[in-house]
Design a protein around this motif. Structure first.
Motif, PDB file in Angstrom:
ATOM      1  N   SER A  92     -12.423 -73.663 -23.323  1.00  0.00           N
ATOM      2  CA  SER A  92     -11.587 -72.497 -23.018  1.00  0.00           C
ATOM      3  C   SER A  92     -10.266 -72.857 -22.356  1.00  0.00           C
ATOM      4  O   SER A  92      -9.404 -71.990 -22.182  1.00  0.00           O
ATOM      5  CB  SER A  92     -12.367 -71.521 -22.126  1.00  0.00           C
ATOM      6  N   VAL A  93     -10.101 -74.129 -21.927  1.00  0.00           N
ATOM      7  CA  VAL A  93      -8.819 -74.558 -21.388  1.00  0.00           C
ATOM      8  C   VAL A  93      -8.454 -75.896 -22.017  1.00  0.00           C
ATOM      9  O   VAL A  93      -9.317 -76.646 -22.470  1.00  0.00           O
ATOM     10  CB  VAL A  93      -8.841 -74.688 -19.841  1.00  0.00           C
ATOM     11  N   TRP A  94      -7.147 -76.192 -22.035  1.00  0.00           N
ATOM     12  CA  TRP A  94      -6.703 -77.475 -22.562  1.00  0.00           C
ATOM     13  C   TRP A  94      -5.615 -78.043 -21.665  1.00  0.00           C
ATOM     14  O   TRP A  94      -5.025 -77.337 -20.841  1.00  0.00           O
ATOM     15  CB  TRP A  94      -6.188 -77.328 -23.999  1.00  0.00           C
ATOM     16  N   ALA A  95      -5.373 -79.342 -21.859  1.00  0.00           N
ATOM     17  CA  ALA A  95      -4.305 -80.014 -21.112  1.00  0.00           C
ATOM     18  C   ALA A  95      -3.782 -81.184 -21.934  1.00  0.00           C
ATOM     19  O   ALA A  95      -4.529 -81.786 -22.720  1.00  0.00           O
ATOM     20  CB  ALA A  95      -4.810 -80.502 -19.757  1.00  0.00           C
ATOM     21  N   TYR A  96      -2.513 -81.480 -21.746  1.00  0.00           N
ATOM     22  CA  TYR A  96      -1.905 -82.673 -22.345  1.00  0.00           C
ATOM     23  C   TYR A  96      -1.780 -83.705 -21.218  1.00  0.00           C
ATOM     24  O   TYR A  96      -0.853 -83.645 -20.410  1.00  0.00           O
ATOM     25  CB  TYR A  96      -0.555 -82.339 -22.954  1.00  0.00           C
TER      26      TYR A  96
END
Length: 514
Positions: A92-96
């Motif tokens: 449900s969340v993402w990050a680079y």
């Protein structure tokens, strides 16, 4: 006086701006994050996206999951599950974590998927609307108006690379992988390299899907719908460093991109671009190509549909017949009268073989039998028209040389009876029966209005089939009609034979060498 101004052309862009004051995000009243350091990303064609520093996320997040997606402008996105009041929201969340230079402002920040939140409180901030404008110019003009004369995918690939270079895109290598419909070939891979005159064309078999060079490549990731791949080859990005990157780096490459080329049937093909410029690709350059990708895909889809049609027709009706159908002989009754030698080859004892071997092993054996005959027929200038149960119908068109057609058919028959016993069969040797005849036949379409068959019809075809059956009853492997006799040097006469469903007796001969 009326003045017509040209519309402003804008390039693909990414803008990251800090948001003022406190910004909060909620899910059904539950606060997920609250920050005075939130940022917004404006990206061409996409809605604004809010990013929060990790320290300002208020709910529990899992370790990184197995899901990764790739963006040619932002890099590799890693995903985490979110835990809210005993509910686990997957990915449900993402990050680079290692964002590309164009997007380094959001490196390590958290973004929430649309399914992960229900409301964002922007406080005093007002998001500006995106101004996509038009992304056009010489490259798109060329795609719309200058490509219609290109006849092959190789020509199009070369012209596409040249046009990108003309427009200042520092491409040193361009590759296109397109999937196909072919019984042996999985697809085509076209590669252009700067300084090379020829386009390299590879036609991998279906074993490519299990080959490490493919399974550990960006081609597989993009083909599986995981989005684009972007890697600066002078940076260290271990989470998406594929083996091919080291090969390209060793050749002086500085930047690599792989992006999807979607076909209208849902298949995802792949466009790859490599740069050797010290600064690699610019966002504007990649954005332009990204915008053109769907149009580029349509050109390759047209090329592949043409190749697919040809390969499928050749697979199911033969090379010559397929060419006739592609040439426009598609209506019932379309066809020509030709002189030809006709061969009918039947596997002996097939019912007993199926009962003894079982269905699966028998089908393997039957395929080997058909392949052996097809190879021999094609090597001798003939064409397999169809497989009928355990039998093969083949034609040797005479053209301007009747004797060559007879000789080719007879040579094929002699080679077949020598090769068929070599096919591996448990506990026995395979045998066959062949009938040959020569005459005038109709070569074309017959059938119903909705289901046609491209075949030969005529007395010679009937006689060849009956001679094959007759050979079984008298113990001869090759039986030929009188029309073939001029090509036969060692034939024994069998007399005038009354064949089933043939009105007049047929003078026939057994080939002694068989």
């Amino acid at each position: 006086m009326n003045v017509h101004t040209s519309p402003q052309v804008q390039g693909y862009s990414i803008d990251i701006e800090p948001l003022a004051g406190r910004v909060e995000v909620f899910r059904n009243g539950k606060k997920l994050a609250s920050s005075e350091r939130a940022k917004v990303m404006y990206e061409t064609r996409l809605p604004p996206t809010i990013y929060f520093p990790k320290d300002d996320v208020l709910v529990d997040l899992s370790d990184a999951t197995d899901l990764q997606t790739f963006c040619p402008f932002k890099g590799t996105a890693t995903y985490r599950d979110m835990q809210i009041d005993g509910e686990r929201l997957s990915n449900s969340v993402w990050a680079y974590e290692n964002a590309l230079p164009e997007s380094e402002g959001i490196e390590g920040h958290i973004g929430f998927t649309q399914q992960g939140y229900t409301h964002v409180d922007l406080g005093e901030n007002v998001l500006r609307s995106t101004s996509d404008g038009n992304i056009s110019g010489p490259l798109i003009d060329w795609l719309l108006r200058g490509t219609w004369t290109l006849d092959t995918p190789q020509d199009f690939t070369r012209a596409l690379a040249d046009k990108m270079t003309e427009q200042g895109i520092a491409v040193s290598r361009l590759g296109v992988l397109v999937w196909s419909l072919h019984p042996l070939i999985a697809g085509k891979h076209y590669i252009w390299e700067k300084g090379e005159d020829e386009i390299s064309t590879f036609a991998p078999t279906y074993e490519i899907h299990d080959h490490p060079a493919f399974t550990n490549s960006p081609l597989r990731h993009v083909s599986n719908g995981l989005g684009g791949v972007r890697q600066r080859l002078n940076d260290d990005h271990p989470e998406n460093s594929f083996p091919i990157m080291e090969d390209l780096r060793a050749k002086g490459a500085t930047d690599y991109v792989a992006m999807p080329l979607p076909f209208s049937d849902g298949r995802t093909n792949v466009l790859t671009l490599t740069s050797d410029h010290p600064d690699g690709f610019t966002t504007a350059n990649l954005g332009l190509i990204f915008e053109c990708a769907v149009v580029i895909a349509r050109f390759y889809e047209v090329f592949m549909q043409r190749e697919n049609a040809q390969s499928l027709l050749e697979t199911y009706v033969g090379k010559r017949s397929g060419a006739r159908v592609l040439g426009g002989d598609i209506r019932r009754g379309d066809g020509d009268e030709i002189d030809a030698a006709i061969m009918f080859c039947d596997l002996r004892g097939s019912t007993r073989l199926e009962e003894r071997l079982g269905r699966d092993r028998y089908i393997v054996l039957l395929n080997e039998f058909f392949e052996t005959i097809s190879d021999i027929v094609h090597e001798n200038g003939g064409e397999v028209l169809k497989f009928i149960g355990d039998a093969v119908l083949a034609v040797f068109p005479a053209g301007n040389d009747d004797m060559a057609a007879r000789t080719n058919a007879l040579n094929s028959a002699n080679e077949i009876v020598q090769r068929v016993p070599e096919i591996e069969c448990p506990d026995e040797s395979l045998d066959c029966s062949i009938g040959l005849s020569f005459g005038r036949v109709t070569y074309g379409n017959i059938g119903s209005r909705e289901r046609l068959d491209f075949t030969v019809i005529g007395h010679a075809a009937n006689v060849a089939a009956r001679l094959g059956d007759y050979g079984k009853t008298v113990g001869h492997r090759i039986v030929v009609s009188k029309d073939i006799l001029t090509a036969c040097g060692d034939c024994d006469p069998l007399g005038e034979v009354q064949l089933h469903n043939v009105s007049q007796p047929v003078a026939c001969f057994a080939v002694r060498s068989a």
